[in-house]
Design a protein around this motif. Structure first.
Motif, PDB file in Angstrom:
ATOM      1  N   MET A 156       0.830  -1.203   0.000  1.00  0.00           N
ATOM      2  CA  MET A 156       0.000   0.000   0.000  1.00  0.00           C
ATOM      3  C   MET A 156       0.860   1.246   0.000  1.00  0.00           C
ATOM      4  SD  MET A 156      -3.335  -0.540   2.409  1.00  0.00           S
ATOM      5  CE  MET A 156      -4.553  -1.807   2.005  1.00  0.00           C
ATOM      6  N   THR A 157       0.297   2.340  -0.528  1.00  0.00           N
ATOM      7  CA  THR A 157       0.960   3.638  -0.434  1.00  0.00           C
ATOM      8  C   THR A 157       0.836   4.140   1.009  1.00  0.00           C
ATOM      9  OG1 THR A 157      -1.026   4.933  -0.911  1.00  0.00           O
ATOM     10  CG2 THR A 157       0.262   4.151  -2.810  1.00  0.00           C
ATOM     11  N   LEU A 164      -6.143   2.619   6.259  1.00  0.00           N
ATOM     12  CA  LEU A 164      -6.420   1.253   6.715  1.00  0.00           C
ATOM     13  C   LEU A 164      -6.198   1.124   8.216  1.00  0.00           C
ATOM     14  CD1 LEU A 164      -7.073  -1.714   5.998  1.00  0.00           C
ATOM     15  CD2 LEU A 164      -4.611  -2.065   5.702  1.00  0.00           C
ATOM     16  N   VAL A 165      -5.106   1.687   8.709  1.00  0.00           N
ATOM     17  CA  VAL A 165      -4.803   1.611  10.145  1.00  0.00           C
ATOM     18  C   VAL A 165      -5.912   2.256  10.974  1.00  0.00           C
ATOM     19  CG1 VAL A 165      -3.283   2.522  11.944  1.00  0.00           C
ATOM     20  CG2 VAL A 165      -2.311   1.392   9.943  1.00  0.00           C
ATOM     21  N   ASN A 183      -8.921  12.647  10.776  1.00  0.00           N
ATOM     22  CA  ASN A 183      -7.916  11.813  11.433  1.00  0.00           C
ATOM     23  C   ASN A 183      -6.851  11.254  10.495  1.00  0.00           C
ATOM     24  OD1 ASN A 183      -8.723  11.312  14.455  1.00  0.00           O
ATOM     25  ND2 ASN A 183     -10.630  11.349  13.298  1.00  0.00           N
ATOM     26  N   VAL A 184      -7.138  11.157   9.206  1.00  0.00           N
ATOM     27  CA  VAL A 184      -6.165  10.614   8.263  1.00  0.00           C
ATOM     28  C   VAL A 184      -5.491  11.721   7.450  1.00  0.00           C
ATOM     29  CG1 VAL A 184      -5.814   9.048   6.305  1.00  0.00           C
ATOM     30  CG2 VAL A 184      -7.418   8.432   8.137  1.00  0.00           C
ATOM     31  N   TRP A 185      -6.285  12.722   7.050  1.00  0.00           N
ATOM     32  CA  TRP A 185      -5.719  13.822   6.259  1.00  0.00           C
ATOM     33  C   TRP A 185      -5.414  15.052   7.124  1.00  0.00           C
ATOM     34  CZ3 TRP A 185      -8.556  10.057   4.071  1.00  0.00           C
ATOM     35  CH2 TRP A 185      -8.157   9.567   2.825  1.00  0.00           C
ATOM     36  N   GLY A 186      -6.126  15.201   8.244  1.00  0.00           N
ATOM     37  CA  GLY A 186      -5.825  16.293   9.164  1.00  0.00           C
ATOM     38  C   GLY A 186      -6.800  17.446   9.081  1.00  0.00           C
ATOM     39  N   PHE A 187      -6.832  18.238  10.178  1.00  0.00           N
ATOM     40  CA  PHE A 187      -7.731  19.380  10.270  1.00  0.00           C
ATOM     41  C   PHE A 187      -7.511  20.367   9.122  1.00  0.00           C
ATOM     42  CE2 PHE A 187      -7.570  18.043  14.745  1.00  0.00           C
ATOM     43  CZ  PHE A 187      -8.923  18.020  15.047  1.00  0.00           C
ATOM     44  N   TYR A 199     -10.009   6.761  -1.834  1.00  0.00           N
ATOM     45  CA  TYR A 199      -9.030   5.913  -1.152  1.00  0.00           C
ATOM     46  C   TYR A 199      -9.657   4.659  -0.553  1.00  0.00           C
ATOM     47  CZ  TYR A 199      -4.836   8.548  -1.903  1.00  0.00           C
ATOM     48  OH  TYR A 199      -3.734   9.117  -2.502  1.00  0.00           O
ATOM     49  N   ILE A 200     -10.913   4.741  -0.155  1.00  0.00           N
ATOM     50  CA  ILE A 200     -11.607   3.521   0.267  1.00  0.00           C
ATOM     51  C   ILE A 200     -11.647   2.544  -0.900  1.00  0.00           C
ATOM     52  CG2 ILE A 200     -13.859   2.545   0.821  1.00  0.00           C
ATOM     53  CD1 ILE A 200     -12.614   3.653   3.288  1.00  0.00           C
TER      54      ILE A 200
END
Length: 229
Positions: A156-157, A164-165, A183-187, A199-200
């Motif tokens: 995975m990238t 995924l995590v 939570n993955v890309w940020g505020f 991405y899903i």
């Protein structure tokens, strides 16, 4: 506290100088080079906390640098700088392991915000050596970043891995797109909100489609859920 070190690989020397001054004003330690070969040599020989990488470079393209660098380092955040608006360049960069991209001309505040997000996640990513997440027959080692399902290794990238995590850390919970973005890309994420769905789809192709029982569920009108015991 030691400042974060950032490598700037940008052939437009005036732009590189502006970025350098702005980053140093924010307290970062910087190193700037102007050719692809210099950039690759430094990236591979020294430890940086983040790399700003132009796509169009003399001697070696930014995408080629990224491809070679990711063979040895899958963790250090990389932000691509590009004057191109074509989608294929951006997609190629993300597929090769870039964490983000900024299209020229850009506002320096946008670049600084993206840098802050990636550096914050890098600090938060540290995990014990034996910490392994499980969801059914899917496992993820947080230290080695190894992913496997039913004994099959999955590549995975970095962004796919982070998504995924987070799904696995919150398995059996319905997560909204806003929660995943935050939570993955940020505020400070400033890109398209449909990036979550994109991405899903990417990670489903790798962890669900080759196997008989899908783990990632769509909850219509809400978001997504990772099944698993």
């Amino acid at each position: 506290m030691e400042s974060n070190s950032i490598l700037i690989v940008e052939d437009e020397e005036k732009l590189a100088r502006v970025i350098t001054l702005e980053l140093e004003h924010e307290g970062y330690s910087t190193t700037a080079v102007h050719t692809g070969k210099e950039g690759l040599n430094l990236a591979e020989s020294r430890n940086f906390d983040l790399i700003l990488l132009d796509i169009m470079l003399p001697e070696m393209s930014g995408l080629e640098i990224l491809r070679r660098f990711r063979r040895k380092d899958a963790v250090t955040p990389v932000i691509l700088l590009t004057a191109r608006n074509e989608v294929p360049d951006k997609v190629s960069g993300l597929d090769l392991g870039a964490n983000d991209y900024v299209t020229k001309p850009f506002e320096i505040e946008e670049l600084l915000a993206r840098i802050r997000v990636l550096l914050r996640y890098r600090r938060e990513e540290s995990a014990p050596a034996d910490e392994v997440l499980h969801a059914g027959d899917l496992s993820v080692n947080l230290l080695t970043r190894e992913i496997a399902r039913d004994g099959v290794t999955i590549e995975m990238t970095p962004r796919e891995f982070d998504l995924l995590v987070f799904l696995m850390q919150n398995k059996n919970q319905v997560l909204t797109r806003d929660q995943l973005l935050e939570n993955v890309w940020g505020f400070d994420y400033m890109g398209d909100t449909n990036v979550v769905d994109v991405y899903i789809r990417y990670i489903r192709k790798k962890v669900d489609l080759p196997f008989s029982s899908p783990l990632i569920q769509t909850v219509r009108g809400v978001g997504y859920r990772m099944k698993g015991s």
